[in-house]
Design a protein around this motif. Structure first.
Motif, PDB file in Angstrom:
ATOM      1  N   ASN A   1       0.392   6.170 -10.938  1.00  0.00           N
ATOM      2  CA  ASN A   1       0.045   7.519 -10.505  1.00  0.00           C
ATOM      3  C   ASN A   1       1.107   8.144  -9.611  1.00  0.00           C
ATOM      4  N   CYS A   2       2.377   7.798  -9.861  1.00  0.00           N
ATOM      5  CA  CYS A   2       3.452   8.350  -9.029  1.00  0.00           C
ATOM      6  C   CYS A   2       4.728   8.528  -9.856  1.00  0.00           C
TER       7      CYS A   2
ATOM      8  N   GLU B   1      -1.107  15.904  -0.773  1.00  0.00           N
ATOM      9  CA  GLU B   1      -2.094  16.813  -0.184  1.00  0.00           C
ATOM     10  C   GLU B   1      -1.422  17.930   0.603  1.00  0.00           C
TER      11      GLU B   1
ATOM     12  N   GLU C   1      -0.419   4.322  -0.491  1.00  0.00           N
ATOM     13  CA  GLU C   1      -1.264   5.487  -0.223  1.00  0.00           C
ATOM     14  C   GLU C   1      -0.686   6.423   0.842  1.00  0.00           C
TER      15      GLU C   1
ATOM     16  N   ALA D   1       2.327   0.978  -9.493  1.00  0.00           N
ATOM     17  CA  ALA D   1       1.275   1.964  -9.769  1.00  0.00           C
ATOM     18  C   ALA D   1       1.737   2.973 -10.819  1.00  0.00           C
TER      19      ALA D   1
ATOM     20  N   LEU E   1       1.553   8.645  -1.026  1.00  0.00           N
ATOM     21  CA  LEU E   1       0.857   9.516  -1.978  1.00  0.00           C
ATOM     22  C   LEU E   1       0.080  10.628  -1.280  1.00  0.00           C
ATOM     23  N   LYS E   2      -0.291  10.407  -0.011  1.00  0.00           N
ATOM     24  CA  LYS E   2      -1.019  11.439   0.741  1.00  0.00           C
ATOM     25  C   LYS E   2      -0.180  12.691   0.978  1.00  0.00           C
TER      26      LYS E   2
ATOM     27  N   ASN F   1       0.838  -1.201   0.000  1.00  0.00           N
ATOM     28  CA  ASN F   1       0.000   0.000   0.000  1.00  0.00           C
ATOM     29  C   ASN F   1       0.877   1.257   0.000  1.00  0.00           C
TER      30      ASN F   1
END
Length: 323
Positions: free
Chosen positions: A151-152, A135, A128, A149, A131-132, A126
């Protein structure tokens, strides 16, 4: 700063502007302030500056181990580029443990890092939590051991090309029976290297018998080499330096001659192959080049780039005497 203000009879705001070389402050006043600050060993409060500017000028770097030659070279390159650009670097080791990774990530957030470089563990499923950080406007650059993934941002060795170069060198030497020892099966790099190596070996006209196995450490590589030695491979391909060290230990224990009795080729940063005689033929994967590419990617993100990229460094065959 308060002490400088009291001694010189100037306001704290004037002292602050003088230390920042503000044009509103006279050169004479600046000189007085700087000379006294130097005498008193004054240093700005970094934490206060960070809170005010929301920029710590500090990068976090999470790596499995700093003792690994490849990661050592990567760290050195990132540290050099960071220092040159006015940043500091906080280095944390995960030991390939996902739980320690998360603890290290928390430390990075607590220290208000500007950006993060991270090499994930084989068991990290994981991403995530990493990736947080987006934010919080904190860029993350995954390097070397990267997630699957899309998206990175990732910077990698050209894994497929590296394995293809090694396999092609074996084919060109007309080898007949090859033992390929690859890394942890969970890693994306292992999957890429295994597929490219196997395809290159199998697509050749002259049939080569290929035996493959996996090792996650030097000790495992040693055990696997001992297990397969009875099959009498004429060549061993090692996916990494850790695997090479285990393989060479067995070769030396069994008093096998390289390359007369058995040939060896590896993928390496370049340090380990030079420890043996003859020097081991290897496909170079430079930690230094990867570190510089990762830093360049980080600065692009900080400069406002929103493109998600997977970047790779070049690979090249370095001839030794082991093949």
């Amino acid at each position: 700063m308060k002490k400088i203000s009291e001694i010189l009879g100037l306001s704290i705001s004037t002292i602050s502007r003088a230390l920042k070389n503000h044009p509103d402050i006279s050169e004479k006043t600046k000189q007085r302030v700087v000379e006294l600050a130097t005498t008193l060993d004054y240093e700005p409060n970094a934490n206060a500056i960070n809170l005010r500017t929301s920029n710590s000028k500090l990068f976090g770097l999470i790596v499995p181990s700093i003792s690994n030659w490849f990661y050592n070279a990567f760290i050195a390159a990132v540290e050099e580029e960071s220092r040159r650009n006015g940043y500091s670097l906080m280095i944390l080791q995960s030991g390939d443990d996902p739980a320690i990774e998360i603890t290290n990530l928390k430390l990075c957030r607590q220290n208000r890092i500007t950006g993060l470089f991270v090499c994930i563990s084989p068991d990290t499923e994981n991403i995530e939590p990493f990736l947080k950080l987006k934010e919080l406007d904190i860029p993350v650059i995954f390097f070397d051991k990267v997630p699957d993934a899309s998206n990175c941002n990732k910077v990698c060795v050209a894994d497929a090309l590296s394995a293809t170069l090694a396999a092609t060198a074996i084919v060109n030497k007309k080898k007949k029976k090859v033992l390929g020892i690859f890394g942890n099966t969970h890693l994306l790099m292992t999957k890429k290297r295994l597929e490219a190596f196997t395809n290159t070996i199998n697509e050749k006209v002259n049939k080569i018998k290929l035996i493959t196995d996996h090792a996650s450490s030097t000790a495992e590589a040693e055990d696997i080499m001992l297990k397969h030695l009875k099959e009498k491979p004429d060549t061993v391909f090692c996916m990494s330096d850790e695997i090479l060290i285990g393989v060479m230990k067995v070769i030396q224990q069994k008093a096998l001659r390289v390359p007369e009795d058995i040939s060896v080729i590896t993928i390496s940063n370049g340090a380990a192959p030079k420890l043996y005689y003859p020097e081991t033929t290897y496909v170079e994967t430079s930690g230094n080049k990867l570190g510089k590419l990762a830093f360049s990617s980080m600065m692009a993100c900080l400069g406002g780039s929103t493109f998600i990229q997977e970047l790779t460094i070049e690979s090249l065959l370095v001839e030794g005497g082991s093949l």
